[in-house]
Scaffold this motif. Structure first.
Motif, short mmCIF file in Angstrom:
data_model
loop_
_atom_site.label_atom_id
_atom_site.label_comp_id
_atom_site.label_asym_id
_atom_site.label_seq_id
_atom_site.Cartn_x
_atom_site.Cartn_y
_atom_site.Cartn_z
N VAL A 104 0.96 -1.30 0.06
CA VAL A 104 0.03 -0.12 0.08
C VAL A 104 0.91 1.22 0.06
CG1 VAL A 104 -1.79 1.22 1.26
CG2 VAL A 104 -1.92 -1.15 1.11
N VAL A 105 1.80 1.40 0.80
CA VAL A 105 2.73 2.35 0.95
C VAL A 105 3.66 2.58 -0.53
CG1 VAL A 105 4.82 3.37 2.09
CG2 VAL A 105 3.06 2.06 3.41
N SER A 170 -9.51 -0.13 -3.95
CA SER A 170 -9.00 -1.31 -4.84
C SER A 170 -7.35 -1.58 -4.25
CB SER A 170 -8.91 -0.74 -6.26
OG SER A 170 -9.97 -0.62 -6.75
N ILE A 171 -6.65 -0.64 -3.99
CA ILE A 171 -5.42 -0.90 -3.48
C ILE A 171 -5.57 -1.76 -2.27
CG2 ILE A 171 -3.03 0.22 -2.70
CD1 ILE A 171 -3.35 0.52 -5.55
N LEU A 172 -6.23 -1.45 -1.38
CA LEU A 172 -6.37 -2.11 0.06
C LEU A 172 -6.84 -3.52 -0.45
CD1 LEU A 172 -8.00 0.53 2.34
CD2 LEU A 172 -5.49 -0.30 2.23
N GLY A 173 -7.73 -3.55 -1.30
CA GLY A 173 -8.35 -5.00 -1.63
C GLY A 173 -7.23 -6.09 -2.16
N PRO A 179 -11.30 -7.12 5.11
CA PRO A 179 -12.56 -6.02 4.80
C PRO A 179 -12.78 -4.97 6.10
CG PRO A 179 -12.96 -8.29 4.21
CD PRO A 179 -11.56 -8.30 5.04
N ASP A 180 -12.53 -5.59 7.31
CA ASP A 180 -12.87 -4.81 8.32
C ASP A 180 -11.88 -3.48 8.39
OD1 ASP A 180 -14.97 -6.30 8.89
OD2 ASP A 180 -14.06 -7.49 10.51
N LEU A 185 -10.38 2.03 7.39
CA LEU A 185 -9.39 2.98 6.91
C LEU A 185 -10.22 4.21 5.86
CD1 LEU A 185 -6.56 0.93 5.97
CD2 LEU A 185 -6.47 2.78 7.68
N LEU A 186 -11.19 3.57 5.26
CA LEU A 186 -12.11 4.20 4.27
C LEU A 186 -13.05 4.96 4.87
CD1 LEU A 186 -12.24 1.71 1.60
CD2 LEU A 186 -11.27 3.40 1.35
#
Length: 190
Positions: A104-105, A170-173, A179-180, A185-186
């Protein structure tokens, strides 16, 4: 079918922008490789709209517009890379402080994330970790996607950065964030 060239994109944009100023965001999202040209053209169209009702644009006006567009482009090009001097230990510290995987970073480092899809508190924490201002970070992230520095490859053709940025969700997925955790974060708000 090949993607339209810059002139075709700008022609389509001019028609859409005259009807709706919101067209700029849609075109930048669809054609991020032409983002700088689209923003410059939107500024020019706005100036023409304001000047059009009063008088026609003179050669002096055109020279001023060119100077201003060049100045804005130079400012954008001079965006400081907040990841340039980031040492491995600082990278790990940033990842831990944000509570996200390294990928992610890395997506932020490589400007793969569409900055408008990232909650402001997350951006603010990232800017703090990188020791830059929020505006500096956003200016950097608005640049086109790029390949990771010092990327080694073995292929006949050099790899290229993707043309389209991805949403933060999308990046997180794709990074395998639960999911939690992704929802938390979102859902961050000011």
């Amino acid at each position: 079918m090949s993607p339209p060239d810059k002139d075709a994109v700008l022609d389509l944009f001019a028609c859409a922008y005259r009807g709706s100023p919101d067209a700029l965001a849609a075109f930048v999202a669809t054609y991020p490789e032409h983002a700088e040209d689209l923003v410059d053209y939107a500024n020019e169209l706005n100036l023409q709209r304001e000047c059009g009702a009063k008088r026609s644009i003179t050669p002096a006006d055109e020279a001023w517009i060119e100077t201003e567009v060049g100045r804005m482009s130079a400012t954008r090009a001079a965006a400081v890379d907040p990841f340039a001097g980031l040492q491995p230990a600082q990278f790990a510290e940033t990842r831990k402080a944000l509570g996200v995987p390294s990928v992610v970073v890395e997506a932020f480092r490589d400007r793969m994330v569409n900055v408008v899809s990232v909650p402001l508190p997350f951006l603010d924490r990232l800017a703090g970790q990188l020791r830059v201002g929020l505006a500096e970070l956003v200016q950097f992230l608005e640049g086109p996607p790029r390949l990771a520095p010092n990327l080694a490859f073995k292929a006949d053709v050099a790899p290229r950065a993707p043309a389209v940025k991805m949403s933060f969700a999308s990046i997180l997925g794709q990074a395998g964030v639960s999911p939690d955790r992704a929802a938390a974060l979102l859902a961050e708000d000011d």
